[in-house]
Design an enzyme around this catalytic site. Structure first.
Site, mmCIF file in Angstrom:
data_model
loop_
_atom_site.group_PDB
_atom_site.id
_atom_site.type_symbol
_atom_site.label_atom_id
_atom_site.label_comp_id
_atom_site.label_asym_id
_atom_site.label_seq_id
_atom_site.Cartn_x
_atom_site.Cartn_y
_atom_site.Cartn_z
ATOM 1 C CB CYS A 40 22.766 2.372 5.389
ATOM 2 S SG CYS A 40 21.569 3.402 4.553
ATOM 3 C CG HIS A 41 19.983 6.953 8.532
ATOM 4 N ND1 HIS A 41 21.110 7.661 8.181
ATOM 5 C CD2 HIS A 41 19.562 7.479 9.705
ATOM 6 C CE1 HIS A 41 21.353 8.572 9.090
ATOM 7 N NE2 HIS A 41 20.446 8.485 10.028
ATOM 8 C CB THR A 42 17.968 1.519 4.886
ATOM 9 O OG1 THR A 42 17.917 2.758 4.183
ATOM 10 C CG2 THR A 42 16.789 0.669 4.464
ATOM 11 C CG HIS A 62 21.681 -1.839 2.519
ATOM 12 N ND1 HIS A 62 21.414 -1.614 3.850
ATOM 13 C CD2 HIS A 62 21.683 -0.631 1.932
ATOM 14 C CE1 HIS A 62 21.253 -0.326 4.044
ATOM 15 N NE2 HIS A 62 21.417 0.305 2.900
ATOM 16 C CD GLU A 63 26.665 2.323 2.662
ATOM 17 O OE1 GLU A 63 25.802 3.117 2.279
ATOM 18 O OE2 GLU A 63 27.341 2.523 3.695
ATOM 19 C CB CYS A 92 17.871 -8.992 -14.664
ATOM 20 S SG CYS A 92 16.436 -8.334 -15.554
ATOM 21 C CB CYS A 95 12.939 -7.405 -15.976
ATOM 22 S SG CYS A 95 13.568 -5.823 -15.349
ATOM 23 C CB CYS A 106 16.170 -4.649 -11.984
ATOM 24 S SG CYS A 106 16.241 -6.374 -12.470
ATOM 25 N NE ARG A 110 8.769 -5.422 -7.445
ATOM 26 C CZ ARG A 110 7.887 -4.750 -8.166
ATOM 27 N NH1 ARG A 110 8.069 -3.493 -8.428
ATOM 28 N NH2 ARG A 110 6.817 -5.348 -8.658
ATOM 29 C CB CYS A 174 23.596 2.248 0.259
ATOM 30 S SG CYS A 174 21.989 3.038 0.573
#
Ligand SMILES: NC(=O)c1ccc[n+]([C@@H]2O[C@H](COP(=O)([O-])OP(=O)(O)OC[C@H]3O[C@@H](n4cnc5c(N)ncnc54)[C@H](O)[C@@H]3O)[C@@H](O)[C@H]2O)c1
Ligand SMILES: [Zn+2]
Ligand SMILES: [Zn+2]
Length: 375
Positions: A40-42, A62-63, A92, A95, A106, A110, A174
């Site tokens: 991904c771009h991120t 992350h994908e 979760c 929270c 969430c 974090r 993503c």
């Protein structure tokens, strides 16, 4: 145990394939064998050193999509063999934010996720090639899907149906969810709405197909690259505006004339703050909503005249499409399996892990919509 992984040693350097050591899952954690991962771009943003919180060495990605291979003590919602999609936005269900039902952001893990660590403030990854104590490698966005095996908290895994192909549904981790979710969950776009999508890359195309799925009327695409038109039409775009043809100062007027005064919803999928302003001002007076999806360069700011808001336009943003991962991601997998959304045509390239740097090259050259690494 050992795993193959693509390691990012420092900013602006290609990834290298290493054999790393993975610590087993601690209480509340799950070991997952990643079967496929999108690039991904991120990931590129972090690898280019643009992410001020970026940590190195790290295992990016992350994908992904994969299979549960081991569960830690106390894990109840998943079992060995389950098919899962890792969630960089966990859910979760305990929270303040999860309980509010008003947001998907969430907060439970974090702080540690941002530091590249598991919730107990340690890493599960190490490699002999890393100097210093323990040879630790940082996690990334809580996922690190550029490793064949990875460890995630139970709350950061969506359980999905077992007949769905990993090399397609990884993109739901993503890009697909970001675009379609912004329409369905953040915007709650209604049938018959007029929608404008700025930026017809992978995210914009997913916004377009989300708008088509919910029954939008006009779906207007805006892009400075006319080569994007053909694919966008295939995904549901009804009208196209090229700012280079109509003139950048006339984009808003062009949208107003196509939509009888302004759009019900606009989406920025460019990350350009000037485009974000156009997207807001192209909204219909009284109720139009503009949703920012694009990630702007560090330090950039948005502006408009406050009168735009006084007269009823709404300016919002959307992260991970507003989707609550464990609840909504399995539904999006169903939409794909039922043929309601198209993922296959968005995956333009696949490659083995050894060739992962090619995925970054294709992205930078604008040749791919999405590249997927298959383990
Ligand atoms: N909010 C989130 O959760 C989230 C998640 C993933 C990605 N993103 C962001 O979404 C954005 C889009 O991602 P992508 O993968 O589709 O990128 P992309 O580069 O594939 O597509 C961007 C498109 O915008 C067009 N464009 C650029 N400048 C423009 C302008 N001035 N006017 C009109 N069009 C213009 C480009 O021609 C291109 O077609 C990125 O900023 C990315 O970081 C956000
Ligand atoms: Zn992403
Ligand atoms: Zn929560």
């Amino acid at each position: 145990m050992k795993s193959r992984a693509a390691v990012a040693w420092e900013a602006k350097k290609p990834l290298t394939i290493e054999t790393i050591e993975i610590g087993g899952p601690k209480p509340g954690e799950v070991l997952v064998e990643i079967m496929a991962t999108g690039v991904c771009h991120t990931d590129a943003y972090t690898l280019d050193g643009l992410d001020s919180e970026g940590k190195f060495p790290a295992i990016l990605g992350h994908e992904g999509a994969g299979i549960v291979r081991e569960i830690g003590a106390g894990v109840t919602s998943l079992k060995v063999g389950d098919h899962v999609i890792p969630l960089y936005t966990p859910e979760c269900r305990q929270c303040k934010t999860c309980l509010s039902q008003r947001s998907n952001l969430c907060t439970s893990i974090r702080a540690t996720q941002g530091q590249g660590l598991m919730p107990d403030r340690t890493s599960r990854f190490s490699c002999e090639r890393v100097g210093g104590q323990g040879g630790e490698i940082f996690h990334y966005m809580g996922c690190s899907t550029f490793s064949n095996f990875t460890v995630l908290p139970e709350i950061a895994l969506a359980k999905v149906r077992e007949d769905a192909p990993f090399d397609k549904i990884c993109y739901i981790g993503c890009g697909v969810t970001t675009g379609i979710g912004a329409v369905v969950y953040t915007g709650k776009v209604w049938p018959g709405a007029n929608v404008v999508v700025f930026g017809l890359g992978g995210i914009g195309l997913n916004v377009i197909q989300g708008a088509r799925m919910v029954g939008a009327d006009k779906i207007i695409g805006v892009d400075i690259n006319p080569a994007k038109v053909e694919m966008a039409r295939k995904f549901g775009m009804t009208d196209f505006i090229n700012p280079k043809e109509v003139g950048n100062d006339h984009v808003v007027a062009a949208i107003q004339s196509l939509t009888d005064g302004g759009a019900d919803f606009t989406f920025d999928c460019t990350g350009n703050v000037n485009v974000m302003r156009q997207a807001l001002e192209a909204c219909h007076r009284g109720w139009g909503t503009s949703i920012v999806i694009g990630v702007a360069p560090a330090g950039a700011e948005i502006s408009t005249r406050p009168f735009q808001l006084v007269t009823g336009r709404n300016w919002r943003g959307s992260a991970f499409g507003g989707a609550r991962g464990r609840t909504d991601v399995p539904k999006i997998v169903d939409w794909y399996m039922e043929g309601k959304i198209n993922i296959d045509d968005l995956i333009t390239h696949t490659m083995p892990l050894d060739e992962i740097n090619t995925a970054f090259d294709l992205m930078h050259e604008g040749k791919s919509i999405r590249s997927v690494v298959i383990y």
